[in-house]
Scaffold this motif. Sequence first.
Motif, PDB file in Angstrom:
ATOM      1  N   GLY A  13       0.783  -1.224   0.000  1.00  0.00           N
ATOM      2  CA  GLY A  13       0.000   0.000   0.000  1.00  0.00           C
ATOM      3  C   GLY A  13       0.814   1.273   0.000  1.00  0.00           C
ATOM      4  O   GLY A  13       0.249   2.362   0.189  1.00  0.00           O
ATOM      5  N   ARG A  14       2.098   1.178  -0.248  1.00  0.00           N
ATOM      6  CA  ARG A  14       2.956   2.370  -0.251  1.00  0.00           C
ATOM      7  C   ARG A  14       3.074   2.896  -1.681  1.00  0.00           C
ATOM      8  O   ARG A  14       4.138   2.908  -2.292  1.00  0.00           O
ATOM      9  N   HIS A  15       1.917   3.327  -2.205  1.00  0.00           N
ATOM     10  CA  HIS A  15       1.828   3.723  -3.613  1.00  0.00           C
ATOM     11  C   HIS A  15       2.687   4.945  -3.924  1.00  0.00           C
ATOM     12  O   HIS A  15       3.294   5.037  -4.995  1.00  0.00           O
ATOM     13  N   ALA A  16       2.725   5.894  -3.007  1.00  0.00           N
ATOM     14  CA  ALA A  16       3.487   7.117  -3.250  1.00  0.00           C
ATOM     15  C   ALA A  16       4.975   6.831  -3.423  1.00  0.00           C
ATOM     16  O   ALA A  16       5.680   7.578  -4.109  1.00  0.00           O
ATOM     17  N   GLU A  17       5.447   5.754  -2.821  1.00  0.00           N
ATOM     18  CA  GLU A  17       6.850   5.371  -2.976  1.00  0.00           C
ATOM     19  C   GLU A  17       7.060   4.465  -4.187  1.00  0.00           C
ATOM     20  O   GLU A  17       8.118   4.503  -4.827  1.00  0.00           O
ATOM     21  N   ALA A  18       6.053   3.658  -4.502  1.00  0.00           N
ATOM     22  CA  ALA A  18       6.188   2.723  -5.626  1.00  0.00           C
ATOM     23  C   ALA A  18       6.169   3.443  -6.968  1.00  0.00           C
ATOM     24  O   ALA A  18       6.933   3.100  -7.883  1.00  0.00           O
ATOM     25  N   ILE A  19       5.297   4.450  -7.099  1.00  0.00           N
ATOM     26  CA  ILE A  19       5.133   5.128  -8.387  1.00  0.00           C
ATOM     27  C   ILE A  19       6.443   5.723  -8.916  1.00  0.00           C
ATOM     28  O   ILE A  19       6.788   5.512 -10.087  1.00  0.00           O
ATOM     29  N   PRO A  20       7.235   6.463  -8.098  1.00  0.00           N
ATOM     30  CA  PRO A  20       8.490   7.020  -8.634  1.00  0.00           C
ATOM     31  C   PRO A  20       9.468   5.957  -9.105  1.00  0.00           C
ATOM     32  O   PRO A  20      10.257   6.206 -10.034  1.00  0.00           O
ATOM     33  N   ARG A  21       9.452   4.782  -8.492  1.00  0.00           N
ATOM     34  CA  ARG A  21      10.365   3.709  -8.918  1.00  0.00           C
ATOM     35  C   ARG A  21       9.974   3.200 -10.310  1.00  0.00           C
ATOM     36  O   ARG A  21      10.841   2.957 -11.149  1.00  0.00           O
ATOM     37  N   TYR A  22       8.669   3.045 -10.539  1.00  0.00           N
ATOM     38  CA  TYR A  22       8.241   2.626 -11.874  1.00  0.00           C
ATOM     39  C   TYR A  22       8.546   3.706 -12.909  1.00  0.00           C
ATOM     40  O   TYR A  22       8.974   3.407 -14.030  1.00  0.00           O
ATOM     41  N   VAL A  23       8.325   4.960 -12.532  1.00  0.00           N
ATOM     42  CA  VAL A  23       8.607   6.076 -13.449  1.00  0.00           C
ATOM     43  C   VAL A  23      10.082   6.091 -13.824  1.00  0.00           C
ATOM     44  O   VAL A  23      10.448   6.258 -14.999  1.00  0.00           O
ATOM     45  N   ALA A  24      10.964   5.913 -12.838  1.00  0.00           N
ATOM     46  CA  ALA A  24      12.405   5.925 -13.093  1.00  0.00           C
ATOM     47  C   ALA A  24      12.805   4.810 -14.046  1.00  0.00           C
ATOM     48  O   ALA A  24      13.618   5.014 -14.965  1.00  0.00           O
ATOM     49  N   LEU A  25      12.225   3.630 -13.850  1.00  0.00           N
ATOM     50  CA  LEU A  25      12.534   2.510 -14.736  1.00  0.00           C
ATOM     51  C   LEU A  25      12.063   2.784 -16.154  1.00  0.00           C
ATOM     52  O   LEU A  25      12.796   2.537 -17.130  1.00  0.00           O
ATOM     53  N   ILE A  26      10.865   3.333 -16.296  1.00  0.00           N
ATOM     54  CA  ILE A  26      10.311   3.618 -17.617  1.00  0.00           C
ATOM     55  C   ILE A  26      11.139   4.661 -18.354  1.00  0.00           C
ATOM     56  O   ILE A  26      11.430   4.526 -19.546  1.00  0.00           O
ATOM     57  N   GLU A  27      11.528   5.711 -17.652  1.00  0.00           N
ATOM     58  CA  GLU A  27      12.246   6.815 -18.292  1.00  0.00           C
ATOM     59  C   GLU A  27      13.714   6.496 -18.557  1.00  0.00           C
ATOM     60  O   GLU A  27      14.264   6.916 -19.582  1.00  0.00           O
ATOM     61  N   ARG A  28      14.354   5.747 -17.661  1.00  0.00           N
ATOM     62  CA  ARG A  28      15.793   5.496 -17.787  1.00  0.00           C
ATOM     63  C   ARG A  28      16.118   4.234 -18.580  1.00  0.00           C
ATOM     64  O   ARG A  28      17.187   4.143 -19.190  1.00  0.00           O
ATOM     65  N   HIS A  29      15.196   3.275 -18.559  1.00  0.00           N
ATOM     66  CA  HIS A  29      15.472   2.006 -19.242  1.00  0.00           C
ATOM     67  C   HIS A  29      14.256   1.568 -20.057  1.00  0.00           C
ATOM     68  O   HIS A  29      13.709   0.485 -19.845  1.00  0.00           O
ATOM     69  N   PRO A  30      13.816   2.407 -21.008  1.00  0.00           N
ATOM     70  CA  PRO A  30      12.576   2.112 -21.737  1.00  0.00           C
ATOM     71  C   PRO A  30      12.628   0.837 -22.569  1.00  0.00           C
ATOM     72  O   PRO A  30      11.569   0.274 -22.879  1.00  0.00           O
ATOM     73  N   THR A  31      13.821   0.391 -22.950  1.00  0.00           N
ATOM     74  CA  THR A  31      13.917  -0.811 -23.795  1.00  0.00           C
ATOM     75  C   THR A  31      14.099  -2.085 -22.985  1.00  0.00           C
ATOM     76  O   THR A  31      14.092  -3.179 -23.549  1.00  0.00           O
ATOM     77  N   HIS A  32      14.281  -1.935 -21.680  1.00  0.00           N
ATOM     78  CA  HIS A  32      14.461  -3.128 -20.851  1.00  0.00           C
ATOM     79  C   HIS A  32      13.145  -3.886 -20.751  1.00  0.00           C
ATOM     80  O   HIS A  32      12.066  -3.284 -20.727  1.00  0.00           O
ATOM     81  N   GLU A  33      13.223  -5.190 -20.639  1.00  0.00           N
ATOM     82  CA  GLU A  33      12.009  -6.008 -20.646  1.00  0.00           C
ATOM     83  C   GLU A  33      11.085  -5.685 -19.460  1.00  0.00           C
ATOM     84  O   GLU A  33       9.864  -5.854 -19.560  1.00  0.00           O
ATOM     85  N   THR A  34      11.649  -5.200 -18.355  1.00  0.00           N
ATOM     86  CA  THR A  34      10.804  -4.885 -17.203  1.00  0.00           C
ATOM     87  C   THR A  34      10.087  -3.543 -17.346  1.00  0.00           C
ATOM     88  O   THR A  34       9.170  -3.250 -16.576  1.00  0.00           O
ATOM     89  N   ALA A  35      10.485  -2.724 -18.311  1.00  0.00           N
ATOM     90  CA  ALA A  35       9.828  -1.427 -18.499  1.00  0.00           C
ATOM     91  C   ALA A  35       8.375  -1.615 -18.912  1.00  0.00           C
ATOM     92  O   ALA A  35       7.506  -0.825 -18.521  1.00  0.00           O
ATOM     93  N   TYR A  36       8.118  -2.647 -19.700  1.00  0.00           N
ATOM     94  CA  TYR A  36       6.741  -2.931 -20.115  1.00  0.00           C
ATOM     95  C   TYR A  36       5.886  -3.299 -18.909  1.00  0.00           C
ATOM     96  O   TYR A  36       4.756  -2.824 -18.756  1.00  0.00           O
ATOM     97  N   TYR A  37       6.442  -4.129 -18.032  1.00  0.00           N
ATOM     98  CA  TYR A  37       5.739  -4.489 -16.795  1.00  0.00           C
ATOM     99  C   TYR A  37       5.524  -3.253 -15.936  1.00  0.00           C
ATOM    100  O   TYR A  37       4.430  -3.053 -15.378  1.00  0.00           O
TER     101      TYR A  37
END
Length: 242
Positions: A13-37
């Motif tokens: 339930g720690r959404h406010a902390e989880a969201i920036p981690r997903y954003v960082a992965l999407i922006e910094r590693h967009p081609t990595h297989e986990t970016a889609y997840y």
Amino acid sequence: RRAFCGEILAEHGRHAEAIPRYVALIERHPTHETAYYAAHQLLNLLVETGQTEQVVRWTGYFAAHPEFLTAGGDQDRGELGRRVAEYQVIAGRERAQGLEREARARGDLASFVACGAAYLDLFNQNPEASKADELLWNAGVCFEQGRSLSTAIEAFTELRTRFPASPQAAKALARLGAVYAQVAYYDRAAGMFEEYAKKYAAEKDAYDLMNDAVFYRKGIGDDDKAIENTNYFISKFAKSKP
């Protein structure tokens, strides 16, 4: 690791902390297989926490970066594409509805025009989408209330042309007559009211609209049509409204 940590945080339930981690992965590693997840998880959290503006922002981001929406490796990325398209429509509707509420609260013409433009833009994104007829109807109403009458006429006419069987098309016909009357095109207004009263005679407003049609025909000196409408008026409504 960012995807894994984000998942752990989201599960607790720690959404406010989880969201920036997903954003960082999407922006910094967009081609990595986990970016889609991460993209899926980010949308899940934003929708779950009601962050409509962020849903709009990120669906727009994914739509502008096709690497998230096309097949890559062993992943079928069509599902994210479907979600993006769906959320863009939902978020767009919520934005337009928010503008409409704001316009009604403020009551100024510019706010109603902005509301109409939002609905029309949303319609133009996908004219074949579900309830696209409602988008045109809402656009026309907002434009009319914003005194952008020529654009209102275009929206209502497009609605009638594209969706003739829609219940909104019937209402658009009556609304068109009212708009034409506002710009003193009384012959066109009368024509719309006549068509409506004959086509939808069972509707409650058919009586009043045919009455208005007679009034406008008399006003512009079209006596023959006024007499024709009067005879129809009597034959259709005299028994129920003697």
